[in-house]
Design a protein around this motif. Structure first.
Motif, PDB file in Angstrom:
ATOM      1  N   ASN A  10      -3.378  -1.173  -2.630  1.00  0.00           N
ATOM      2  CA  ASN A  10      -2.461  -1.975  -3.443  1.00  0.00           C
ATOM      3  C   ASN A  10      -2.785  -1.842  -4.925  1.00  0.00           C
ATOM      4  O   ASN A  10      -1.884  -1.831  -5.772  1.00  0.00           O
ATOM      5  CB  ASN A  10      -2.519  -3.442  -3.008  1.00  0.00           C
ATOM      6  CG  ASN A  10      -1.751  -3.696  -1.727  1.00  0.00           C
ATOM      7  OD1 ASN A  10      -0.699  -3.101  -1.498  1.00  0.00           O
ATOM      8  ND2 ASN A  10      -2.265  -4.572  -0.884  1.00  0.00           N
ATOM      9  N   LEU A  11      -4.075  -1.722  -5.253  1.00  0.00           N
ATOM     10  CA  LEU A  11      -4.488  -1.551  -6.645  1.00  0.00           C
ATOM     11  C   LEU A  11      -3.906  -0.275  -7.243  1.00  0.00           C
ATOM     12  O   LEU A  11      -3.439  -0.271  -8.392  1.00  0.00           O
ATOM     13  CB  LEU A  11      -6.020  -1.513  -6.728  1.00  0.00           C
ATOM     14  CG  LEU A  11      -6.641  -1.183  -8.082  1.00  0.00           C
ATOM     15  CD1 LEU A  11      -6.459  -2.351  -9.056  1.00  0.00           C
ATOM     16  CD2 LEU A  11      -8.122  -0.851  -7.933  1.00  0.00           C
ATOM     17  N   GLN A  15       0.827  -1.215   0.000  1.00  0.00           N
ATOM     18  CA  GLN A  15       0.000   0.000   0.000  1.00  0.00           C
ATOM     19  C   GLN A  15       0.861   1.265   0.000  1.00  0.00           C
ATOM     20  O   GLN A  15       0.560   2.252   0.672  1.00  0.00           O
ATOM     21  CB  GLN A  15      -0.939   0.011   1.207  1.00  0.00           C
ATOM     22  CG  GLN A  15      -1.795  -1.250   1.355  1.00  0.00           C
ATOM     23  CD  GLN A  15      -2.602  -1.248   2.629  1.00  0.00           C
ATOM     24  OE1 GLN A  15      -3.239  -0.250   2.971  1.00  0.00           O
ATOM     25  NE2 GLN A  15      -2.583  -2.357   3.359  1.00  0.00           N
ATOM     26  N   PHE A  21     -12.672  -0.207  -5.554  1.00  0.00           N
ATOM     27  CA  PHE A  21     -11.926  -1.431  -5.809  1.00  0.00           C
ATOM     28  C   PHE A  21     -12.668  -2.315  -6.802  1.00  0.00           C
ATOM     29  O   PHE A  21     -12.060  -3.015  -7.606  1.00  0.00           O
ATOM     30  CB  PHE A  21     -11.694  -2.187  -4.487  1.00  0.00           C
ATOM     31  CG  PHE A  21     -10.992  -3.499  -4.670  1.00  0.00           C
ATOM     32  CD1 PHE A  21      -9.684  -3.538  -5.118  1.00  0.00           C
ATOM     33  CD2 PHE A  21     -11.645  -4.696  -4.409  1.00  0.00           C
ATOM     34  CE1 PHE A  21      -9.023  -4.753  -5.300  1.00  0.00           C
ATOM     35  CE2 PHE A  21     -11.007  -5.911  -4.587  1.00  0.00           C
ATOM     36  CZ  PHE A  21      -9.690  -5.939  -5.024  1.00  0.00           C
ATOM     37  N   ASP A  59      -7.205  -2.125   2.121  1.00  0.00           N
ATOM     38  CA  ASP A  59      -5.886  -2.684   1.785  1.00  0.00           C
ATOM     39  C   ASP A  59      -5.788  -2.979   0.297  1.00  0.00           C
ATOM     40  O   ASP A  59      -4.808  -2.626  -0.368  1.00  0.00           O
ATOM     41  CB  ASP A  59      -5.633  -3.973   2.565  1.00  0.00           C
ATOM     42  CG  ASP A  59      -5.675  -3.781   4.076  1.00  0.00           C
ATOM     43  OD1 ASP A  59      -5.573  -2.626   4.535  1.00  0.00           O
ATOM     44  OD2 ASP A  59      -5.813  -4.791   4.793  1.00  0.00           O
ATOM     45  N   GLU A  60      -6.796  -3.668  -0.219  1.00  0.00           N
ATOM     46  CA  GLU A  60      -6.767  -4.074  -1.631  1.00  0.00           C
ATOM     47  C   GLU A  60      -6.793  -2.861  -2.552  1.00  0.00           C
ATOM     48  O   GLU A  60      -6.127  -2.834  -3.588  1.00  0.00           O
ATOM     49  CB  GLU A  60      -7.947  -4.999  -1.934  1.00  0.00           C
ATOM     50  CG  GLU A  60      -7.910  -6.328  -1.200  1.00  0.00           C
ATOM     51  CD  GLU A  60      -6.671  -7.148  -1.543  1.00  0.00           C
ATOM     52  OE1 GLU A  60      -6.229  -7.103  -2.711  1.00  0.00           O
ATOM     53  OE2 GLU A  60      -6.127  -7.795  -0.629  1.00  0.00           O
ATOM     54  N   HIS A 100     -10.329  -4.681   4.851  1.00  0.00           N
ATOM     55  CA  HIS A 100      -9.549  -5.398   3.832  1.00  0.00           C
ATOM     56  C   HIS A 100      -9.724  -4.784   2.450  1.00  0.00           C
ATOM     57  O   HIS A 100      -8.804  -4.821   1.626  1.00  0.00           O
ATOM     58  CB  HIS A 100      -9.940  -6.881   3.818  1.00  0.00           C
ATOM     59  CG  HIS A 100      -9.525  -7.614   5.064  1.00  0.00           C
ATOM     60  ND1 HIS A 100      -8.206  -7.922   5.333  1.00  0.00           N
ATOM     61  CD2 HIS A 100     -10.248  -8.069   6.121  1.00  0.00           C
ATOM     62  CE1 HIS A 100      -8.138  -8.558   6.497  1.00  0.00           C
ATOM     63  NE2 HIS A 100      -9.363  -8.652   7.000  1.00  0.00           N
TER      64      HIS A 100
END
Length: 446
Positions: A192-193, A40, A148, A188-189, A185
């Motif tokens: 990171n994306l 991240q 996301f 987080d994703e 979560h």
């Protein structure tokens, strides 16, 4: 003989498979989270061009927050601090968020960097530090409401980031949908994306309504902005080229149960910031004043959002009393451009004040406009899809509307010219709207 050879081959293959399985059992038995890789990763401008703020997460406690950086090799080191963050959901999802300030940067220079605990470090990323002074032309991508799920604009933005098209990214509220979803979560994703974007170009933000859970705790903990490094205010300003940028929290007007003083505190800071930016010596150096906040003052969407009301909270302030309204304040100090999101669409307005069109002239409405220019850019892509427009009654102040997924680009050309365009991802990156704002003079409107 043939069967014996086949049996031997089978035996060797079986042994290899067993060895592979044993190796993976051993690997899976290791407590990987004890050595969690930094993730991240995202950057943001510091308070001066010689600084860059780096923020990242690990899932298990890792002290000694460290960044290695340099112009061609990572021969410089910077230390920071770590804070434990526990999401407010029932799982109490926990991570450790690290912040480091890179210092002594040469303005306008490409750097390589990695971050971690000094031993286990991230992959190497790059960024270009901000150019110094006001005599250059910043190129900025702007959007809000990026999720996301259905993040349609992300692949194109990643590609354009790799090409070096942008000096900064402005994300105008609503992240991930939501940062706190699934016990944090999704946050987080999402981070990171967008790391291929936000880890390489300063990712400047403001909060939206989708960040409101647990008193905006996910937003406050996951981002770091200049002048608000602890993220306890959620408003800040910075300079870039010939522009002064002001980022505010429109959400203070809607989430009063998190504190009734948050609106007057922000308003007081905002007026003081505008006073300073509007001083003749400052306006001469950075004539463009640009604001960004999540919820618009105006929109023509077919819903019941605040911007559809005749007297929106953001525009006129507290109902009936009209305290802390922003339109009059921005008009008083000659704000040039206002950037909003929230509506999952794109809308460009004519120069407008108090619901009246204030074009520069009939033939050249954006040349010396008599009021600020508003843009609503909330169509980057999320699970909530689009917010349709009212098609039977288009307000006179609405100039261009689109439901295409996409994002905006802004280039502050110089002290008198600012170029804006809207990119349609649905149309393979085609520019579907563009305008040049020309101002021979900046300051309070008559």
């Amino acid at each position: 003989m043939k069967n014996v050879i086949l049996f031997q081959i089978f035996t060797v293959l079986l042994a290899l498979i067993n060895a592979w399985e044993i190796e993976n059992v051993l690997v899976s038995s290791i407590k990987v989270k004890d050595f969690k890789q930094p993730e991240q990763i995202h950057i943001s401008f510091g308070d001066v061009p010689t600084k860059m703020l780096v923020t990242w997460s690990t899932m298990n406690v890792t002290q000694n927050a460290t960044c290695l950086y340099g112009i061609q090799t990572t021969n410089m080191i910077a230390k920071g601090y770590t804070r434990k963050f526990v999401d407010g959901g029932p799982q109490q999802h926990t991570q450790f968020i690290h912040r480091v300030t890179l210092i002594n940067l040469k303005p306008g220079t490409r750097y390589v960097y990695s971050c971690g605990n000094g031993v286990l470090m991230s992959e190497q990323l790059t960024f270009v530090s901000m150019k110094d002074g006001s005599d250059w032309s910043p190129r900025i991508a702007l959007f809000g409401d990026l999720g996301f799920v259905n993040p349609q604009s992300v692949p194109r933005l990643i590609n354009e980031t790799k090409k070096g098209m942008y000096d900064a990214i402005f994300h105008v509220g609503d992240f991930g949908y939501d940062l706190d979803a699934q016990n944090g979560h999704i946050g987080d994703e999402f981070l990171n994306l967008v790391q291929p974007i936000a880890g390489q170009v300063p990712y400047m933000t403001c909060p939206g309504n989708h960040e409101s859970a647990y008193n905006f705790s996910n937003y406050k903990n996951r981002f770091t902005m200049p002048g608000d490094e602890d993220m306890d205010k959620m408003f800040y300003s910075f300079n870039i080229g010939p522009a002064h940028i002001i980022s505010i929290s429109t959400e203070y007007y809607f989430f009063w149960y998190y504190g009734i003083m948050q609106v007057p505190k922000q308003y007081e800071w905002l007026e003081n910031d505008l006073k300073e930016a509007a001083k003749p010596e400052n306006r001469a150096k950075r004539p463009w004043i640009i604001t960004m906040g999540h919820r618009p003052m105006y929109c023509s969407n077919n819903d019941k959002d605040d911007c559809t009301h005749h007297e929106s909270l953001i525009r006129v302030g507290v109902p009936y009393l009209h305290f802390f309204g922003l339109e009059k304040l921005f008009h008083q100090y000659g704000v040039d451009v206002m950037v909003w999101a929230h509506e999952h669409s794109y809308e460009r307005l004519w120069p407008v004040y108090d619901r009246k069109v204030m074009n520069g002239s009939r033939d050249e409405p954006y040349t010396n406009p008599k009021a600020p220019v508003h843009f609503v850019t909330g169509s980057a892509g999320c699970q909530e899809r689009h917010d349709p427009f009212k098609n039977q009654t288009i307000p006179e102040w609405s100039a261009v509307r689109s439901l295409d997924y996409g994002y905006s680009r802004m280039q502050i050309m110089n002290s008198s010219h600012l170029y804006w365009e809207q990119v349609s991802d649905d149309k393979d990156g085609a520019v579907i709207d563009k305008v040049m704002i020309i101002k021979d003079k900046h300051g309070p409107y008559q």
